[in-house]
Design an enzyme around this catalytic site. Structure first.
Site, PDB file in Angstrom:
ATOM      1  N   HIS A 132       0.812  -1.227   0.000  1.00 42.89           N
ATOM      2  CA  HIS A 132       0.000   0.000   0.000  1.00 42.89           C
ATOM      3  C   HIS A 132       0.846   1.278   0.000  1.00 42.89           C
ATOM      4  O   HIS A 132       0.296   2.367  -0.131  1.00 42.89           O
ATOM      5  CB  HIS A 132      -0.920   0.041   1.226  1.00 42.89           C
ATOM      6  CG  HIS A 132      -1.905  -1.092   1.306  1.00 42.89           C
ATOM      7  ND1 HIS A 132      -2.791  -1.380   0.294  1.00 42.89           N
ATOM      8  CD2 HIS A 132      -2.136  -2.006   2.292  1.00 42.89           C
ATOM      9  CE1 HIS A 132      -3.536  -2.428   0.654  1.00 42.89           C
ATOM     10  NE2 HIS A 132      -3.149  -2.836   1.855  1.00 42.89           N
ATOM     11  N   ASP A 168      -3.101 -11.089  -1.134  1.00 38.27           N
ATOM     12  CA  ASP A 168      -3.461 -10.478   0.144  1.00 38.27           C
ATOM     13  C   ASP A 168      -4.969 -10.188   0.135  1.00 38.27           C
ATOM     14  O   ASP A 168      -5.567  -9.995  -0.917  1.00 38.27           O
ATOM     15  CB  ASP A 168      -2.661  -9.170   0.262  1.00 38.27           C
ATOM     16  CG  ASP A 168      -2.717  -8.533   1.627  1.00 38.27           C
ATOM     17  OD1 ASP A 168      -1.719  -8.656   2.368  1.00 38.27           O
ATOM     18  OD2 ASP A 168      -3.731  -7.883   1.946  1.00 38.27           O
ATOM     19  N   HIS A 170      -6.352  -7.572   0.903  1.00 33.67           N
ATOM     20  CA  HIS A 170      -6.591  -6.181   0.509  1.00 33.67           C
ATOM     21  C   HIS A 170      -6.036  -5.925  -0.899  1.00 33.67           C
ATOM     22  O   HIS A 170      -5.023  -6.505  -1.289  1.00 33.67           O
ATOM     23  CB  HIS A 170      -5.923  -5.229   1.510  1.00 33.67           C
ATOM     24  CG  HIS A 170      -6.399  -5.415   2.921  1.00 33.67           C
ATOM     25  ND1 HIS A 170      -5.789  -6.306   3.782  1.00 33.67           N
ATOM     26  CD2 HIS A 170      -7.423  -4.857   3.601  1.00 33.67           C
ATOM     27  CE1 HIS A 170      -6.431  -6.268   4.954  1.00 33.67           C
ATOM     28  NE2 HIS A 170      -7.418  -5.412   4.872  1.00 33.67           N
ATOM     29  N   ASP A 251      -3.598 -12.678   5.168  1.00 32.29           N
ATOM     30  CA  ASP A 251      -4.811 -12.200   5.835  1.00 32.29           C
ATOM     31  C   ASP A 251      -6.098 -12.668   5.162  1.00 32.29           C
ATOM     32  O   ASP A 251      -7.192 -12.336   5.631  1.00 32.29           O
ATOM     33  CB  ASP A 251      -4.808 -10.674   6.016  1.00 32.29           C
ATOM     34  CG  ASP A 251      -4.385  -9.915   4.784  1.00 32.29           C
ATOM     35  OD1 ASP A 251      -4.208 -10.542   3.721  1.00 32.29           O
ATOM     36  OD2 ASP A 251      -4.239  -8.680   4.874  1.00 32.29           O
TER      37      ASP A 251
HETATM   38 ZN    ZN Z   1      -3.885  -7.141   3.661  1.00 26.41          ZN
END
Ligand code: ZN
Length: 368
Positions: A132, A168, A170, A251
């Site tokens: 990110h 991931d 996200h 995650d």
């Molecule tokens: Zn993540």
């Protein structure tokens, strides 16, 4: 080809983002300890991650931002101006004791991985995967963006076809945006629909350089296998990658407190096995993952897969001691199930493949 290399770093061992932050838990050091305790990590395959230099990280990040991180570590505080401008000490990106050295080490490890794979090879670096990070600001617990720096290093070596695959929970927004106009890099992200940062809809192809798979809550191993075989592997193959960067965040596992996906670690290992021989260069990093048992068992198993080693049904006594030594300040940590201590492999989480999964797969293969 030579043996895979594992990059570790001791800076992660005692480092936390603070007691109430999801990154309070030890992950990289636990993974390293677990690999050693399983007898999987001879010294000849281990390298310590160096810190990157500021000149190296400024290939992507601004000098002002890197200087702000350095100041935050020295002062253990952040000015209002740096907080507003660089999001340091804001939005889940705390000032913590290693706020400069730890991101510089995540970057340094990935840059070492890119160097070690210049002529081909496989590297696992659980400390990397901060997908990110933005050129001039922190985002989503990430300060620097080590995947971007690693891919830029490969491009600087002259590579012209690279695939970035991100599993991931996200969306890999920072990496997608960094290469949105660069046809040399195909970025593919599988992530939970509607979860922060709420970007990466299936319709977002970043000008043809990206594919996104926003998956519903409860996403299971069978559904991952369908996406992999029906869409991800064909897309990767069509790009004819000279190098693959896998962001293997943990995650999306069922036990993770930050997402509502339901994979077992068999899904992650299946992805690793499927892409392992698709390109002459492979870097696998960590990423998210906030349950220390599920993260360490997943990433240690990734290392076994990269080496073609079988994962035994029962952890060694030494590995069990590593897992029993973990502490976790959340409800799941009060009474962990026995198999978190005694096994590495989760029970598979197969299930129905919902129609929206098939729809995501076929949509991704439609011409841009
Ligand atoms: Zn993540």
């Amino acid at each position: 080809m030579s043996h895979p290399i594992y990059i570790g770093a001791e800076i992660y061992r005692a480092s936390t983002y603070g007691p109430s932050h999801p990154l309070a838990v030890p992950r990289v050091s636990t993974t390293t300890d677990l690999c050693r305790a399983m007898g999987w990590l001879p010294d000849a395959q281990f390298r310590p991650a160096p810190m990157a230099t500021e000149a190296q990280v400024c290939r992507f990040h601004t000098a002002d931002y890197v200087a702000a991180l350095r100041r935050a570590e020295a002062a253990q505080a952040v000015s209002d101006e740096d907080r507003a401008r660089h999001r340091i000490g804001a939005e889940g990106n705390p000032v913590y004791p290693e706020i400069y050295r730890r991101p510089m080490t995540s970057a340094g490890g990935v840059l070492l991985a890119a160097h070690l794979t210049a002529e081909g090879g496989v590297v696992h670096y659980p400390g990397g995967g901060t997908h990110h990070g933005r050129p001039d600001r922190a985002s989503g617990f990430c300060y620097l963006n080590d995947p971007v720096l690693g891919i830029l290093a490969w491009l600087d070596q002259g590579l012209e076809r690279i695939v970035y695959l991100d599993i991931d929970a996200h969306h890999g927004d920072g990496v997608q945006d960094a290469f949105a106009d660069d046809a040399r890099v195909l970025t593919i992200s599988v992530h939970e629909a509607g979860r922060w940062p709420r970007t990466g809809p299936a319709s977002d192809r970043a000008g043809g350089c990206a594919r996104n798979f926003p998956v519903p809550s409860g996403f299971n191993d069978s559904e991952m296998r369908v996406l992999l075989r029906a869409a991800i592997l064909p897309l990767m193959g069509a790009h004819r990658p000279q190098a693959i960067f896998l962001q293997c965040g943990a995650d999306a596992l069922e036990e993770d407190p930050l997402s509502r996906l339901s994979l077992s670690n068999n899904a992650h290992w299946q992805v690793v096995a499927a892409i392992r021989h698709l390109a002459p260069r492979l870097i696998v990093t960590g990423g998210g993952g906030y349950n220390p048992w599920s993260v360490a068992r997943c990433w240690a198993g990734v290392w076994a897969m990269l080496n073609g080693m079988a994962i035994p049904d029962r952890a060694t006594p030494e590995a069990e001691a590593v897992l029993r030594g973990l502490r976790y300040n959340r409800a799941a940590g009060r009474n962990p199930p026995e198999h978190w201590f005694t096994t590495l492999r989760d029970a598979p989480r197969e299930g129905n493949v919902r129609p929206e999964i098939h729809a995501l797969a076929s949509l991704a293969l439609e011409p841009s």
